[in-house]
Enzyme design. Structure first.
Site, PDB file in Angstrom:
ATOM      1  N   CYS A  44      -8.370  -4.877  -0.808  1.00  0.00           N
ATOM      2  CA  CYS A  44      -7.134  -5.092  -1.552  1.00  0.00           C
ATOM      3  C   CYS A  44      -7.381  -5.148  -3.055  1.00  0.00           C
ATOM      4  O   CYS A  44      -8.198  -5.949  -3.520  1.00  0.00           O
ATOM      5  CB  CYS A  44      -6.493  -6.392  -1.078  1.00  0.00           C
ATOM      6  N   TYR A 175       1.534   2.619  -5.813  1.00  0.00           N
ATOM      7  CA  TYR A 175       2.256   2.260  -4.584  1.00  0.00           C
ATOM      8  C   TYR A 175       3.669   2.846  -4.592  1.00  0.00           C
ATOM      9  O   TYR A 175       4.168   3.278  -3.544  1.00  0.00           O
ATOM     10  CB  TYR A 175       2.312   0.738  -4.432  1.00  0.00           C
TER      11      TYR A 175
END
Length: 336
Positions: A44, A175
């Site tokens: 992450c 994203y």
């Protein structure tokens, strides 16, 4: 588990637990060495910020770390890297258990990084932007000798301005492109991302670091996206105008940081690729994880030192990574 809303624009759920751990304990959680556990996944990018800052500041002993596996389902990150699939300190199999211990009706994202209060087993915070700032400013009593000033007072307005632009257009921009639900949403995100990368290129062409002449919080935040760019964002998220390795200024800047102790020695490319390509099945339904890219370039000379700058200012590099926290062999570029 779906990440894309057909026809829509991706919007990140930013409803974080904003309780803070501070030197004076004003939110009820004082800084205490060994009391808390930083839960991360090396996959992450948001968690990677905390991993890097913790290492640069030398907080490994004061704030022990739990590393979740690289994949998760709709319920939670899991501790499948640990014996028996259970965190040895918290005694839980899923990070969701620590969130539900705080709030049985918790209905927001079960995200990393998260800091858990070990005595109660409850999550204190998952507010990743504030978390690294507090590691710099509130945990100073436990910084290592020679720890760098990652958020110096005189540079904070400029760091904050750069951080906001990088977050909106780059960190979250990839994203917005990858999880776009329409052609128009994708193209808008794509254009915004590369326009910002062009501006960052101009900024870094004459400056070794983003703000001032030392590494700051701003560099940490940009690095965690750049280091994932060719491995996942270029193909998986369709951010494919150019690879990072085809953008000379940003590529040399990223290599400079990667080769700086505290950055590349925290990066696990295997976990990064497995997370994105296995978890995001709505955009990679086969679950095939690419064999590439070639990682050897990360160790190539970068020549950024010619721009001046002092990576750690008046401080010193962190020491070697503790064996218990080392990235497994084969999960990064191999020295020749």
């Amino acid at each position: 588990m779906s990440y894309v809303s057909p026809g829509g624009t991706y919007a990140r759920d930013s409803r974080y637990l904003t309780t803070r751990i501070t030197a004076d304990g004003r939110d009820g959680f004082p800084v205490e060495p060994g009391r808390y556990r930083l839960v991360v996944s090396r996959a992450c990018p948001w968690a990677s910020r905390a991993i890097i800052v913790r290492r640069l500041l030398g907080l490994e002993d004061a704030l022990p770390m739990a590393v979740a596996g690289p994949t998760h389902d709709e319920r939670s990150w899991t501790f499948d890297l640990d014996p028996g699939g259970r965190d040895p300190v918290l005694g839980i199999e899923r990070l969701q258990d620590a969130y539900f211990a705080r709030d049985p009706g918790y209905d927001r994202g079960i995200t990393v990084p998260a800091i858990v209060d070990v005595p109660t087993g409850r999550v204190v915070t998952n507010d990743f932007p504030q978390m690294t700032i507090d590691l710099s400013l509130e945990w100073t009593a436990h910084h290592r000798a020679g720890a760098p000033a990652l958020y110096p007072r005189e540079l904070r307005p400029e760091i904050d301005s750069v951080d906001e632009a990088v977050y909106q257009d780059v960190n979250n921009g990839v994203y917005r492109a990858g999880f776009a639900g329409s052609q128009n949403a994708y193209e808008a995100a794509y254009a915004r991302l590369f326009a910002r990368l062009d501006r960052l290129t101009d900024r870094l062409a004459a400056s070794r670091y983003l703000v001032g002449d030392t590494i700051t919080e701003a560099d940490v935040r940009l690095f965690t996206t750049l280091v994932r760019f060719d491995a996942v964002y270029h193909g998986h998220f369709k951010c494919n105008r150019r690879k990072l390795s085809e953008m000379p200024v940003l590529w040399s800047y990223a290599r400079d940081l990667f080769q700086t102790p505290g950055f590349g020695d925290t990066v696990d490319f295997d976990h990064i690729k497995r997370h994105y390509y296995l978890v995001h099945r709505d955009i990679n339904p086969t679950g095939i994880v690419p064999a590439g890219p070639d990682l050897s370039g990360w160790l190539a000379p970068h020549d950024r030192a010619s721009l001046g700058g002092r990576p750690f200012g008046r401080g010193t590099p962190p020491g070697p990574v503790a064996p218990s926290e080392a990235v497994p062999a084969g999960h990064g570029p191999q020295p020749g």
